[in-house]
Design an enzyme around this catalytic site. Structure first.
Site, PDB file in Angstrom:
ATOM      1  N   CYS A 189      -1.215   0.853  10.412  1.00 22.86           N
ATOM      2  CA  CYS A 189      -1.458  -0.249   9.471  1.00 22.86           C
ATOM      3  C   CYS A 189      -0.201  -1.048   9.161  1.00 22.86           C
ATOM      4  O   CYS A 189       0.833  -0.489   8.795  1.00 22.86           O
ATOM      5  CB  CYS A 189      -2.060   0.316   8.191  1.00 22.86           C
ATOM      6  SG  CYS A 189      -2.571  -0.986   7.034  1.00 22.86           S
ATOM      7  N   CYS A 209       0.831  -1.201   0.000  1.00 23.62           N
ATOM      8  CA  CYS A 209       0.000   0.000   0.000  1.00 23.62           C
ATOM      9  C   CYS A 209       0.868   1.255   0.000  1.00 23.62           C
ATOM     10  O   CYS A 209       1.847   1.334   0.752  1.00 23.62           O
ATOM     11  CB  CYS A 209      -0.911   0.006   1.222  1.00 23.62           C
ATOM     12  SG  CYS A 209      -2.062   1.409   1.227  1.00 23.62           S
ATOM     13  N   CYS A 219     -16.838  -9.754   3.524  1.00 23.90           N
ATOM     14  CA  CYS A 219     -16.204  -8.453   3.319  1.00 23.90           C
ATOM     15  C   CYS A 219     -14.980  -8.632   2.433  1.00 23.90           C
ATOM     16  O   CYS A 219     -14.014  -9.301   2.830  1.00 23.90           O
ATOM     17  CB  CYS A 219     -15.806  -7.837   4.649  1.00 23.90           C
ATOM     18  SG  CYS A 219     -17.195  -7.691   5.806  1.00 23.90           S
ATOM     19  N   CYS A 278      -0.621   5.367   6.722  1.00 15.14           N
ATOM     20  CA  CYS A 278      -1.402   5.269   7.955  1.00 15.14           C
ATOM     21  C   CYS A 278      -0.574   4.589   9.051  1.00 15.14           C
ATOM     22  O   CYS A 278      -0.110   3.457   8.872  1.00 15.14           O
ATOM     23  CB  CYS A 278      -2.682   4.480   7.705  1.00 15.14           C
ATOM     24  SG  CYS A 278      -3.679   5.127   6.336  1.00 15.14           S
ATOM     25  N   ARG A 319     -20.057  -3.729  15.592  1.00 16.51           N
ATOM     26  CA  ARG A 319     -19.187  -4.888  15.416  1.00 16.51           C
ATOM     27  C   ARG A 319     -17.931  -4.747  16.264  1.00 16.51           C
ATOM     28  O   ARG A 319     -17.226  -3.745  16.182  1.00 16.51           O
ATOM     29  CB  ARG A 319     -18.803  -5.015  13.937  1.00 16.51           C
ATOM     30  CG  ARG A 319     -18.057  -6.295  13.578  1.00 16.51           C
ATOM     31  CD  ARG A 319     -17.846  -6.371  12.072  1.00 16.51           C
ATOM     32  NE  ARG A 319     -19.098  -6.078  11.382  1.00 16.51           N
ATOM     33  CZ  ARG A 319     -19.203  -5.245  10.353  1.00 16.51           C
ATOM     34  NH1 ARG A 319     -18.146  -4.627   9.866  1.00 16.51           N
ATOM     35  NH2 ARG A 319     -20.387  -5.027   9.790  1.00 16.51           N
ATOM     36  N   CYS A 349     -19.886  -6.966   1.240  1.00 12.91           N
ATOM     37  CA  CYS A 349     -19.393  -5.624   1.549  1.00 12.91           C
ATOM     38  C   CYS A 349     -18.023  -5.474   0.896  1.00 12.91           C
ATOM     39  O   CYS A 349     -17.174  -6.355   1.033  1.00 12.91           O
ATOM     40  CB  CYS A 349     -19.282  -5.429   3.056  1.00 12.91           C
ATOM     41  SG  CYS A 349     -18.660  -3.807   3.564  1.00 12.91           S
TER      42      CYS A 349
END
Length: 365
Positions: free
Chosen positions: A73, A66, A110, A70, A273, A143
């Site tokens: 992460c 990526c 997901c 962030c 959740r 999702c």
């Protein structure tokens, strides 16, 4: 100000709106008030979701690699975390992984891919996966979580059969620059808006334990309420070695329960959740958390291992709850520590995922 948490729950059931003062009281509640807080939150949870638990299953379509920075992460640019790294799964591989979770009781799959956001080709790739998945499992919700969306991409996903789109706010607007510099808070809000405008169910939540203050946490929860998120995943920071937040242990099991209760009181009828990191932060209080949250991820996460899927199902059954079936009918789940003053006490390092998507080993489902 309310006289007791049960009084506050009754006020919420009568249509009341949680105030900032109420939220502060929830987060500042004493340990000897914790069971009362949970019991009051449970009144709201059962009023809207009865005894059901919605089971979700993650498929990591593309891991690592990526370009975003962030801080929380393990897949970030510059991460030294020893996670699995692979490019896009083939459609048949994604379908096989999803089927494992569905067989175990998941009513929502997901589909997640790392990166700032998808190209149009990526959206077409996911659309093909979703169409195949829906052909085999027409009643299962899908999702997608692909990052920041460009114009028209949400509509393409909706047309392919995607039911919901996840894009977490993660933290408050005032705190966002401290956790990411390669995109901003407004980008995330816009993506949730695009998903809603396309008719996708908005799924947006938090990561807690990153050093945010109680006021910043309240800001974030209230922003999710204003955003109208249909489901709110609360992730508890997994401080992977090799990331800027490694060694960050700021949560206790009791405070995790307070955070979940805050979200339940702020958004009484919203799917809540308990998501990544629940095992290492809620620890032995996970079953108690089910009386506040009505949803969880089954088995493993994107780059780390969760507790065994059967242990999740046993926990649901042991706590007196049932798994929500895809068609909406409840079916029985398969049967089969205490808080302290130190946030780091009893911590368990994230177990790097070595099974499931991107490997030759069966997933944890």
């Amino acid at each position: 100000m309310f006289n007791s948490f049960h009084n506050l729950a009754d006020r919420q059931l009568a249509g009341g709106i949680l105030t900032r003062e109420d939220a502060q009281a929830i987060l500042a509640s004493a340990d000897d008030e914790l069971l009362e807080l949970v019991a009051a939150a449970a009144k709201l949870r059962r009023a809207h979701f009865a005894d059901t638990v919605k089971v979700n299953y993650l498929v990591n379509l593309k891991s690592g690699l990526c370009p975003e920075d962030c801080t929380y992460c393990s897949q970030r640019l510059g991460s030294a975390a020893e996670i699995l790294k692979y490019t896009w799964l083939k459609p048949e591989e994604a379908a096989e992984q999803a089927a494992s979770g569905i067989r175990a009781g998941a009513s929502r799959v997901c589909l997640v891919a790392s990166g700032k956001g998808p190209t149009d080709r990526d959206v077409d790739r996911v659309a093909t996966m979703v169409q195949g998945l829906k052909d085999e499992h027409p009643h299962v919700e899908v999702c997608a979580c692909l990052g920041i969306l460009k114009d028209g991409q949400a509509d393409r996903l909706k047309a392919a059969g995607v039911d919901a789109y996840n894009h977490n706010l993660n933290t408050s607007e005032s705190n966002y620059a401290d956790i990411c510099t390669t995109h901003d808070y407004a980008d995330r809000v816009r993506t949730v808006g695009k998903a809603k405008d396309a008719g996708l169910s908005p799924c947006s939540g938090l990561i807690v334990g990153m050093g945010e203050s109680n006021e910043e946490l309240i800001d974030a929860v209230f922003a999710l309420r204003e955003l109208g998120s249909d489901s709110i995943p609360v992730n508890f920071l997994m401080p992977f070695d090799g990331t800027p937040l490694e060694g960050t242990w700021l949560l206790t099991p009791a405070h995790c329960l307070r955070i979940l209760a805050l979200v339940r009181f702020a958004c009484p009828d919203t799917e809540l959740r308990m998501a990544g990191g629940r095992e290492m932060h809620l620890r032995s209080l996970q079953p108690l958390a089910l009386h506040v949250a009505n949803s969880l991820f089954l088995g493993d996460y994107l780059t780390s291992e969760g507790q065994a899927a059967q242990a999740d199902l046993d926990m649901i059954a042991d706590a007196g709850f049932t798994v929500l079936a895809p068609a909406g009918a409840a079916v029985p789940a398969a049967a089969g520590g205490t808080d302290d003053d130190s946030a780091a006490a009893g911590t368990v390092e994230p177990a790097i995922r070595r099974r499931g998507a991107g490997t030759g080993l069966a997933p944890n489902a």
